[in-house]
Design an enzyme around this catalytic site. Structure first.
Site, PDB file in Angstrom:
ATOM      1  N   ASP A 164      41.352  45.070 -16.717  1.00 35.89           N
ATOM      2  CA  ASP A 164      42.342  45.779 -15.926  1.00 35.89           C
ATOM      3  C   ASP A 164      43.085  46.734 -16.861  1.00 35.89           C
ATOM      4  O   ASP A 164      43.481  46.354 -17.979  1.00 35.89           O
ATOM      5  CB  ASP A 164      43.322  44.788 -15.295  1.00 35.89           C
ATOM      6  N   ASN A 204      49.664  57.025 -13.763  1.00 31.57           N
ATOM      7  CA  ASN A 204      49.672  57.928 -12.604  1.00 31.57           C
ATOM      8  C   ASN A 204      51.024  58.615 -12.439  1.00 31.57           C
ATOM      9  O   ASN A 204      51.113  59.801 -12.131  1.00 31.57           O
ATOM     10  CB  ASN A 204      49.319  57.166 -11.332  1.00 31.57           C
ATOM     11  N   HIS A 251      47.895  61.755 -10.884  1.00 29.20           N
ATOM     12  CA  HIS A 251      46.728  60.994 -10.434  1.00 29.20           C
ATOM     13  C   HIS A 251      45.429  61.531 -11.016  1.00 29.20           C
ATOM     14  O   HIS A 251      44.458  60.772 -11.194  1.00 29.20           O
ATOM     15  CB  HIS A 251      46.649  60.999  -8.900  1.00 29.20           C
ATOM     16  N   GLU A 289      42.055  49.917 -10.583  1.00 30.17           N
ATOM     17  CA  GLU A 289      41.850  49.944 -12.029  1.00 30.17           C
ATOM     18  C   GLU A 289      41.218  48.661 -12.534  1.00 30.17           C
ATOM     19  O   GLU A 289      41.194  48.391 -13.736  1.00 30.17           O
ATOM     20  CB  GLU A 289      43.187  50.177 -12.747  1.00 30.17           C
TER      21      GLU A 289
END
Length: 630
Positions: free
Chosen positions: A502, A510, A515, A545
């Protein structure tokens, strides 16, 4: 026509006949030759290399060939309908007579073939005996077709019938010309006798009576010939200074062709009764012949007016008395047949699909232009091939079963791989159809190149398995691969490990960089996974993610090493973003190894996810193995 004057070569167009016999050889594959009764070779097509390059050039074997030819000719002279002879060189020849108007004018020869599979030991012995280079000689023997005796007789008879049809057509045309010449000669004779008898009229009344009787006889013969000719005959007299013509004679055949009676036409102008004559072109021919006296043949042309239409072929000449005669035939049926044949051939050759006519022994009998273009071979090359030469999966062993399946079902659709001349292999869709034509069995196969369809299917399948952003497996495909690897591990007893990854603080990436930068981070992670992992390892994006990795044949210690190496590579990577800044990010990784054979891939992922949770809550940018006490 005197029997002694008929010569086969005088009855046919030799160039057209040679072309026909060449085409028949290419379609049927059996050599042929036409030789007249004087021994003159009229046509020949497709003589075998074994005869041309070996038997005919060696003195001893050439004597055997001559003996074969002599035996066949003697059979024809005895009146036999069909003769077959196996020469001392081992090949089979056959012959049939060509009969025109009851006369034996020539013979058709076919062969240089086998009616039974060849005895190769015989030909090896023959190569040694006569000093032939054995490999080349046996190669030429392998090209000689094997044809059942009944089929050989049928094909020979077909050749003979075609040769007779050509000659019969020529004989009819010659008969027409002779009839026209006889007609002109009779008119000349009539005029000459009239002139001679007129001079003697005052000298001898009895002689005048005799001349009148002779004149009546000549007129009767002329009238009978004119009346009963199978061709149409029209006689004209020039009018209006040669610009038009008055119809003064019209026979029964012409009445039938033009669907009008002689009574309706006699004394009428040609342009009045046949208004289409201007566009037709015959009027110009009549004018030239009337002016020059030189006969002209007017080739088949299309005539049309409000009453009739059709194709006409004319021969025009001038009589001594100035009358113009046109002898003609209605050739509409012949022209329509030729047009239909040309249209069929045009359509077949320009079809978008490949077309193959295949015989029961897997040989190509006919191929269209599209097949040549797709495979890269010429028509001549393909007609020497069998299906096995281009089909990757068909062999001599499985062809009989394939043929029987097509024959039994009548039609069969399948996919195959065809080999091109340049080495490419293309996927194709084959629609095979069983047909019987003139007593012979065929597979009429329509073949379509489906390369684009296959490529599209492969791309759609790839897109269904791959995550669009990172280029690695999506969740669904990853889970399918996980179940497969789990089953393989259970079958062979190999270890299996799973990693869960992760991106740390991905929301902050972001928020701070946008983004687009977040997408770049995901893509960068996907690239790192592909570069660092083995080919047998399977990375996948599980969502957002979050990523997972299958490590086949990998135990716990090795899995921890892989995870640590990935964590380090990610931490050291740098991504330039649009603002001119450099983005760095880290990952947290959870590790799990299969210990319970009853575990599912979901169980493994759940354990790895718990390790990931521990890594996240113990500082991030870490690798953790789930421990319940933690």
């Amino acid at each position: 026509m005197s029997e002694n004057t008929i010569k086969y070569a005088q009855l046919v167009d030799l160039a057209s006949l040679q072309t026909l016999m060449d085409d028949l050889y290419r379609v049927i594959g059996i050599p042929n030759a036409i030789i007249d009764t004087d021994g003159v070779v009229i046509t020949n097509a497709g003589w075998q290399e074994a005869c041309v390059k070996f038997h005919r050039v060696n003195h001893n074997t050439c004597s055997n060939c001559i003996e074969s030819d002599t035996a066949l000719v003697e059979s024809m002279l005895k009146g036999e309908r069909f003769a077959i002879y196996k020469c001392l060189n081992g090949l089979v020849d056959s012959a049939m007579p060509i009969i025109v108007e009851g006369q034996h004018v020539a013979n058709i020869f076919t062969g240089q073939c086998f009616i039974d599979p060849p005895d190769l030991e015989f030909f090896r012995s023959q190569a040694r005996r006569y000093g032939f280079e054995e490999a080349s000689y046996l190669q030429s023997i392998s090209k000689v077709p094997v044809i059942a005796r009944q089929r050989l007789e049928t094909i020979t008879e077909m050749y003979a019938q075609l040769a007779q049809a050509f000659a019969k057509h020529g004989a009819d045309r010659l008969q027409q010309k002779l009839a026209a010449a006889e007609l002109a000669e009779l008119n000349n004779e009539l005029n000459r006798r009239v002139e001679e008898r007129t001079e003697q009229l005052f000298q001898n009344n009895q002689q005048l009576l005799l001349e009148k009787r002779a004149l009546a006889a000549s007129e009767a013969r002329l009238s009978a010939l004119f009346k009963h000719m199978s061709s149409g005959v029209a006689v004209y007299r020039a009018s209006e200074d040669g610009r038009d013509f008055i119809i003064i004679g019209f026979n029964k055949a012409a009445e039938q062709i033009e669907k009008i009676t002689r009574k309706e036409l006699i004394g009428k102008k040609l342009t009045e009764m046949f208004p289409g004559v201007f566009e037709f072109g015959l009027l110009d021919v009549l004018r030239r012949v009337a002016k020059t006296g030189t006969p002209e043949a007017f080739p088949p042309s299309y005539y049309r007016d409000e009453r009739i239409q059709g194709w006409r072929e004319n021969y025009v000449y001038k009589l001594p008395g100035g009358e113009i005669v046109s002898i003609y035939n209605d050739v509409t049926e012949r022209k329509l047949a030729e047009k239909a044949l040309h249209l069929t051939q045009f359509s077949v050759d320009r079809a978008t699909e490949c077309l193959f006519w295949i015989t029961a022994d897997a040989r190509f009998q006919f191929v269209n232009n599209t097949a040549c273009q797709v495979l890269g071979y010429s028509r001549e090359e393909l007609l020497t091939f069998s299906v096995m030469d281009i089909d990757k999966d068909l062999t001599a062993e499985n062809w009989p079963a394939h043929w029987q399946e097509v024959k039994q079902k009548g039609a069969l659709k399948m996919e195959a791989i065809h080999r091109c001349k340049d080495g490419r292999e293309i996927p194709v869709e084959v629609a095979a159809n069983y047909l019987v034509f003139e007593g012979l069995e065929y597979n009429c196969a329509f073949v379509r190149d489906i390369s684009e369809r296959k490529a599209l299917q492969a791309e759609l399948e790839r897109q269904a398995r791959i995550d669009y952003l990172t280029g690695i497996a999506n969740r669904r495909y990853f889970m399918e691969q996980g179940e497969a690897e789990l089953a393989r591990s259970d079958r062979y007893g190999n270890p299996l490990s799973v990693l869960m990854l992760d991106i740390d603080y991905f929301k902050a990436v972001n928020d701070n960089y946008g983004h687009a930068a977040g997408d770049q981070a995901l893509q960068k992670l996907g690239c790192i996974l592909v570069e660092v992992l083995r080919e047998i390892d399977i990375p996948g994006r599980m969502g957002g993610e979050e990523f997972a990795i299958l490590l086949p044949e990998t135990g716990l210690l090795k899995a921890l090493e892989v995870a640590e190496r990935l964590r380090s590579v990610v931490a050291d990577s740098v991504i330039p973003v649009e603002s001119g800044l450099e983005l760095q990010f880290t990952v947290s990784i959870g590790v799990a190894t299969l210990t319970d054979k009853n575990s599912s891939i979901g169980d493994l992922l759940n354990l790895a996810d718990k390790g990931l949770y521990q890594a996240k809550h113990s500082g991030r940018n870490k690798v953790c193995l789930f421990s319940p006490q933690d």
